[in-house]
Design a protein around this motif. Structure first.
Motif, short mmCIF file in Angstrom:
data_model
loop_
_atom_site.label_atom_id
_atom_site.label_comp_id
_atom_site.label_asym_id
_atom_site.label_seq_id
_atom_site.Cartn_x
_atom_site.Cartn_y
_atom_site.Cartn_z
N LEU A 71 6.94 43.67 -27.02
CA LEU A 71 6.05 44.78 -27.34
C LEU A 71 5.30 45.34 -26.13
N VAL A 82 8.42 49.93 -31.14
CA VAL A 82 9.28 49.74 -32.32
C VAL A 82 9.81 51.07 -32.83
N VAL A 96 11.06 41.71 -33.19
CA VAL A 96 10.00 41.85 -32.21
C VAL A 96 9.57 40.48 -31.69
N THR A 98 6.46 38.60 -30.03
CA THR A 98 5.01 38.76 -29.84
C THR A 98 4.43 37.56 -29.10
N ALA A 109 4.43 45.47 -36.51
CA ALA A 109 5.76 45.84 -36.04
C ALA A 109 6.72 45.99 -37.21
N ALA A 114 10.55 47.16 -37.85
CA ALA A 114 11.28 45.98 -37.39
C ALA A 114 11.74 45.15 -38.59
N TYR A 117 9.88 39.30 -36.87
CA TYR A 117 9.21 39.07 -35.59
C TYR A 117 9.19 37.58 -35.30
#
Length: 399
Positions: A71, A82, A96, A98, A109, A114, A117
């Motif tokens: 990100l 995104v 994603v 993070t 996200a 997305a 994550y």
């Protein structure tokens, strides 16, 4: 700089190869993801980009099943990353990555598009394996559902257009058999601007029209529907010949707005008692006359297409003597402009007539279906114009 790594050796052959794009500007984090992917025992091709710009170039040159997205990139960050990646690859799974301190980033996200994550530092190989496989499966499912919905919408739109472009013939006492066929130029495409219609007038004549609006797509189709409906209304109101074409041209000019659209049109009035037909050609090619012996192209005078030079009004009439039994076929150029079996030459009327004369014609519908199949097989999908055919049979069907 974008780099690509392939890892497929030593893994069961029935395992799919996942094409993964990692967008990560931190070299240490990128190496960690690569090592984890090796531990997952997935078959994969990994491409690594350090910025959104590099990722855009990578996506332009290769297909990707899954994107692992950091990100915080040099040229974009947060949920903007995104949404930008989803716009670049709308049918690709996005996972994603993070940081530990970004508690809300993952859910935000996913809200931005997305599929899932993962938190850096808390990812194990088995979790990464499950996440990639599920995200790709979910993305494929969403894409299939979207394609199915799009196909349903195309079918519904085609059905609505067909009602406007291909109406039921309006016949009362006529003994003429009407056979029509219409095919869009490309598979699953919307109908285009070709149109046809047949009406028996109060004058006892059978009136027919075949037209082709320039261009493709909804604008051409809408104008085709407008012209077809106008033609039927004007014929039933008693308008004929040059006057009828003039009124259709006025309508075309008014409805096309600023678009440079025009239309070619064939008008035919068939007099069964007199065994003759009156033909007007506005930029359109000649119809075909079938007798008991063979099919030939009708010799006819030509006028200018509607909308090319509004107000020109020069559409001469051609009188066609008709046999006691026979057929007239009016068609758009999608029937003749396809290829003739090679990559260069067009079928043309020279190639079409031998096909017609060697195809059994006792059944008009079967004859048209066979003819269209043959021309499309020769074309092999290389020409994509729409096709409309109108055949009028009277008396005994030709042998």
């Amino acid at each position: 700089m974008t780099a690509t790594l392939t890892h497929i050796d030593g893994i069961a052959a029935d395992e799919p190869v996942y094409r993964i794009l990692l967008i990560e500007d931190d070299a240490a984090d990128a190496l960690l993801v690569e090592e984890l992917l090796h531990d997952t025992e997935l078959r994969f091709e990994l491409t690594t980009s350090i910025s959104l710009a590099e990722a855009r170039s990578a996506l332009a040159t290769r297909a990707v099943d899954c994107i692992l997205l950091d990100l915080h990139l040099p040229d974009v960050s947060g949920t903007d990353a995104v949404t930008t990646v989803r716009a670049m690859a709308p049918h690709t799974a996005v996972i994603v990555l993070t940081g530990l301190s970004e508690k809300q980033a993952g859910s935000e996200a996913m809200a931005a598009g997305a599929q899932d994550y993962l938190v850096k530092g808390k990812v194990e190989a088995e979790l990464l394996r499950r996440t990639v496989r599920y995200a790709v499966y979910r993305s494929h499912t969403e894409r299939t559902a979207a394609e199915a919905q799009s196909a349903r919408q195309r079918a519904e739109e085609n059905a609505r257009l067909e009602r406007g472009l291909l109406p039921q013939p309006l016949l009362d006492t006529s003994a003429v058999t009407v056979t029509t066929r219409y095919l869009p130029g490309a598979e699953q495409a919307l109908l285009g601007g070709d149109f046809l219609d047949v009406v028996e007038g109060d004058d006892g004549l059978l009136h027919a029209v075949v037209g082709d609006v320039s261009g493709h797509g909804p604008d051409a189709a809408a104008l085709g529907v407008c012209l077809r409906i106008a033609w039927r209304s004007l014929v039933l109101a008693g308008h004929r010949g040059t006057e009828l074409l003039h009124l259709m041209e006025r309508l075309l000019v008014a409805e096309r707005g600023t678009q440079p659209l025009f239309a070619t049109v064939s008008l035919l009035a068939l007099d069964q008692k007199a065994c003759a037909a009156t033909l007007y050609l506005a930029g359109h090619h000649e119809p075909l006359l079938t007798t008991s012996e063979k099919t030939l192209e009708v010799a006819a005078e030509h006028g200018i297409a509607l909308g090319i030079d509004p107000g020109h009004h020069d559409w001469p009439a051609t009188i066609i003597p008709l046999p006691d039994a026979g057929a007239l076929t009016l068609y758009t150029d999608g029937l003749t402009e396809g290829h003739n079996g090679d990559a260069v030459g067009r079928l043309g009327i020279e190639g079409l007539l031998p096909l017609i004369n060697t195809t059994p014609s006792a059944d008009p519908a079967a004859h048209l279906d066979s003819l269209i199949r043959q021309t499309r097989a020769l074309n092999a999908g290389r020409h994509t114009d729409d096709l409309a055919v109108l055949r009028l049979n009277w008396g005994f069907h030709p042998a």
